[in-house]
Design an enzyme around this catalytic site. Structure first.
Site, short mmCIF file in Angstrom:
data_model
loop_
_atom_site.label_atom_id
_atom_site.label_comp_id
_atom_site.label_asym_id
_atom_site.label_seq_id
_atom_site.Cartn_x
_atom_site.Cartn_y
_atom_site.Cartn_z
CE1 TYR A 144 -3.63 2.63 0.86
CE2 TYR A 144 -2.08 3.36 2.55
CZ TYR A 144 -3.22 3.56 1.80
OH TYR A 144 -3.96 4.70 1.98
CG ASN A 216 4.71 0.31 2.06
OD1 ASN A 216 5.04 1.48 2.12
ND2 ASN A 216 3.44 -0.07 2.09
CB SER A 246 2.55 -4.93 2.98
OG SER A 246 1.23 -4.81 3.47
CB SER A 284 2.46 -5.59 8.09
OG SER A 284 3.52 -5.60 7.16
N GLY A 285 1.04 -6.85 5.32
CA GLY A 285 1.07 -8.06 4.51
C GLY A 285 2.51 -8.45 4.27
#
Length: 371
Positions: A144, A216, A246, A284-285
């Protein structure tokens, strides 16, 4: 952007990262792997009437270069925290392979990039798609970038992804504010695209583990480099109180492995990002894809005949795991060192600062972490 210090990578600054790096210290040190970017930077100023500066793009990784023959790429996937998306991974988890490029972009652009990769595969492998029942399941990941980019404007279009694929090359590649990493934030510093590699010697032969990250993620208080609590010393220009990012990690190797072994390598990527202090936050991914370029066979051979797969014993994997952790660790720092300051969109008017290399070196020298 800090103008007082040249943009050097971590090892060039003298940071004491361990292990032997490849010639470009990049994922492209794995033979045959190409990387390309499409970077979109347009407009200045704050968000107005739903439109604002565009700071985004696409990163493309071609595991088998521009080979016209359709060949499966052996792979494994791991998600530390699943607040994100990487398409195509259900089949990777079940079948252990994928076809085509890997692309990384922003969260709202997965669809456009997916369309582009599908069309590229149909054209690049035209004979297979025209004459046979072949379908595409592209691998497209996202993080994102809405803090720095007008993400809701859907500015990434299929032609941007095609441009990233077409520009893919080997050798030393750009880092920081490029491709999908253009608008990313890491530990409240400017983040982005980073890469690194490690040489691994097995059974008298040199192999490579190469990594590319789209960083990120993380909060400043967590930020640790080589065991030193950097974030506790570099406290200016904080942006957040909770994590909202993420990280995508792509791990490439020419070591012959089976899919279950590659999944285990992907899991070690989580240890690599953990070295910087992230616990894998709820928002967070944190996702990891590992692939091997070894064991090349065509799709027709793959589906129509018995096959033999070369692989190394599981007992040989400890140095591979260590190389993976080290490369991920270093790639994140390389991403942050290459990045440049960028004005924020949400909230408007702040500046997401790139980490000051001199300040980073000062902290690490204090803790004895310089080479």
């Amino acid at each position: 952007m800090h103008q007082s210090v040249k943009k050097l990578r971590a090892r060039e600054l003298g940071l004491a990262f361990e292990g032997e790096a490849g010639p470009s210290n990049a994922i492209t040190d794995v033979p045959g792997v190409l990387v390309g970017y499409s970077t979109i930077i347009e407009g200045v100023g704050a968000l107005r009437q739903g439109h604002g500066p565009v700071r985004t793009g696409v990163t493309a990784i071609l595991p088998r270069g521009r080979d016209k023959a359709m060949k499966p790429v052996w792979a494994g996937f791991h998600a530390l925290n699943g607040n994100g998306e990487v398409t195509g991974v259900q089949w990777i988890k079940h079948a252990g392979h994928f076809y085509g490029p890997i692309c990384i972009t922003n969260t709202h652009s997965v669809g456009a990039v997916h369309e582009a990769v599908t069309s590229w595969m149909i054209e690049h492998h035209a004979e297979d798609y025209r004459a046979k029942h072949v379908w595409a399941l592209p691998v497209v990941g996202e993080t994102y970038d809405g803090t720095l980019n007008d993400i809701n404007g859907l500015h990434v279009r299929p032609h941007h992804a095609r441009a990233a694929i077409e520009s893919a090359a080997n050798g030393r590649i750009a880092e920081g504010n490029v491709g999908g990493g253009t608008g990313m934030v890491a530990y409240e510093f400017k983040g982005g695209t980073g890469t690194a590699s490690q040489v691994v010697r097995l059974d008298g032969e040199d192999f490579t583990v190469g990594v590319l990250v789209q960083a990120n993620h993380g909060l400043r208080d967590w930020f640790t480099v080589l065991g030193a609590p950097v974030g506790r010393h570099l406290t200016a220009d904080r942006l957040r109180s909770t994590e909202q990012g993420s990280i995508i990690v792509v791990i490439a190797t020419d070591i012959p492995m089976l899919p279950h072994q590659l999944e285990r390598v992907a899991q070690r990527g989580a240890i690599g990002i953990g070295r910087h202090g992230t616990p894998g936050g709820n928002n967070s991914g944190d996702m990891f894809l590992a692939f091997s370029t070894a064991n090349q066979i065509t799709r027709d051979e793959f589906i129509d005949a018995r096959r033999q797969m070369e692989c190394i014993p599981d007992e040989w994997f400890d140095p591979i795991y260590l190389a993976t952790v080290r490369a991920v660790d270093e790639a994140i720092v390389n991403a942050m060192l290459a990045a440049e300051d960028m004005e924020t969109l949400k909230p408007a008017g702040k500046v997401c600062r790139a980490i000051d290399p001199a300040a980073l070196v000062g902290v690490l020298a204090r803790y004895g972490r310089m080479a």
